[in-house]
Design a protein around this motif. Structure first.
Motif, PDB file in Angstrom:
ATOM      1  N   GLN A 161       0.833  -1.194  -0.074  1.00  0.00           N
ATOM      2  CA  GLN A 161       0.112  -0.020  -0.081  1.00  0.00           C
ATOM      3  C   GLN A 161       0.979   1.424  -0.122  1.00  0.00           C
ATOM      4  O   GLN A 161       0.730   2.339  -0.726  1.00  0.00           O
ATOM      5  CB  GLN A 161      -0.910  -0.155   1.309  1.00  0.00           C
ATOM      6  N   SER A 162       2.002   1.063   0.767  1.00  0.00           N
ATOM      7  CA  SER A 162       2.888   2.424   0.708  1.00  0.00           C
ATOM      8  C   SER A 162       3.483   2.755  -0.564  1.00  0.00           C
ATOM      9  O   SER A 162       3.702   3.723  -0.952  1.00  0.00           O
ATOM     10  CB  SER A 162       4.027   2.082   1.864  1.00  0.00           C
ATOM     11  N   ASP A 163       3.749   1.506  -1.254  1.00  0.00           N
ATOM     12  CA  ASP A 163       4.328   1.711  -2.639  1.00  0.00           C
ATOM     13  C   ASP A 163       3.291   2.399  -3.636  1.00  0.00           C
ATOM     14  O   ASP A 163       3.720   3.485  -4.141  1.00  0.00           O
ATOM     15  CB  ASP A 163       4.726   0.286  -3.383  1.00  0.00           C
ATOM     16  N   ASP A 210       0.756   4.272  -2.712  1.00  0.00           N
ATOM     17  CA  ASP A 210       0.538   5.617  -2.093  1.00  0.00           C
ATOM     18  C   ASP A 210       1.683   6.602  -2.713  1.00  0.00           C
ATOM     19  O   ASP A 210       1.657   7.802  -3.198  1.00  0.00           O
ATOM     20  CB  ASP A 210       0.569   5.729  -0.845  1.00  0.00           C
ATOM     21  N   SER A 211       3.029   5.951  -2.838  1.00  0.00           N
ATOM     22  CA  SER A 211       4.065   6.817  -3.067  1.00  0.00           C
ATOM     23  C   SER A 211       4.169   6.973  -4.732  1.00  0.00           C
ATOM     24  O   SER A 211       4.344   7.986  -4.897  1.00  0.00           O
ATOM     25  CB  SER A 211       5.458   5.963  -2.755  1.00  0.00           C
TER      26      SER A 211
END
Length: 255
Positions: free
Chosen positions: A7-9, A11-12
């Motif tokens: 999810q962080s990937d 979002d970034s």
């Protein structure tokens, strides 16, 4: 994106997609890409005209950025598809789905309901720029002598067929074309299986709307006049300030 994407990937990645487009639009603004549209806004207001804003689907959000919000220009009106039901001849059954926005036959009625004055300018947003109501209203505005500004995705619109009987896209009708820099299909990130996610046209269109508003207000101020701007109705004196200027410009807000 790899199968192990987090999810962080995502979002970034989406943040980078948005930032790159906002930075590109800002650079275009500095280079003067918005100047012709701002000139049309300033000239319309200076002659007692109104900025008529229209968009369908998610592009209605662009019209809401232009018309009737805090920090925005008071001599503005939002045209909405539902006007042909709420204030026009169509039954409520016409609402829902995408058939209404693809219907070119409602353009004349939409234009009549808008009640455009002789000095009004139209700014029309559509990511695809090909649906019948969008192109139809642009053609109506041009036929009645109004300048038209288009906000559209040039990448998308040139990769799909026009749906209006004229064979024209919104960009073909407009006097000024502003590219919202959204990609074909709008979404910017491909998940596993080829499913796209992360649409950007609403974000870039809102940025364009604010750049146009700021540029118009600055130009009016530079000419020695006070820009007619809304202040928030949720601060003391907001309602009184706004209603006085709406009366001056004969603006009535509709849903």
């Amino acid at each position: 994106m790899p199968e192990t994407v987090t999810q962080s990937d995502l979002d970034s990645a989406f943040t980078r997609e948005v930032q790159s487009r906002i930075e590109a639009l800002a650079a275009s603004a500095r280079a003067g890409a918005f100047d012709d549209a701002i000139t049309l806004f300033v000239e319309a207001i200076g002659r007692g005209g109104v900025i008529q804003a229209f968009g369908t689907g998610h592009s209605e959000a662009f019209a809401m950025e232009i018309a009737g919000r805090a920090g925005g220009l008071i001599p503005t009106k939002k045209i909405a598809l539902r006007d042909v039901v709420l204030r026009g001849s169509l039954d409520i059954s016409a609402l829902g789905g995408s058939s209404l926005e693809r219907n070119p036959d409602i353009a004349a009625e939409l234009f009549a309901i808008a009640g455009a004055g002789p000095n009004d300018v139209f700014v029309i947003a559509s990511n695809s720029g090909v649906n019948g109501s969008i192109v139809g209203l642009a053609l109506e505005a041009k036929q009645h002598g109004h300048p038209v500004i288009a906000v559209t995705s040039l990448d998308h619109t040139m990769r799909v067929e026009p749906k209006h009987a004229s064979g024209k896209r919104l960009r073909d009708v407009a006097d000024v074309v502003l590219d919202n820099l959204a990609p074909f299909g709008d979404a910017t990130i491909e998940l596993s299986g080829g499913i796209p996610v992360g649409a950007v046209s609403s974000i870039t269109a809102a940025y364009i709307a604010q750049i146009l508003t700021i540029g118009t207000a600055q130009r009016i101020a530079a000419q020695g006049s006070t820009p007619p701007l809304y202040i928030s109705a949720n601060i003391p004196g907001g309602d009184e300030h706004n209603k006085a200027l709406e009366l001056q410009y004969n603006i009535t807000r509709n849903a």
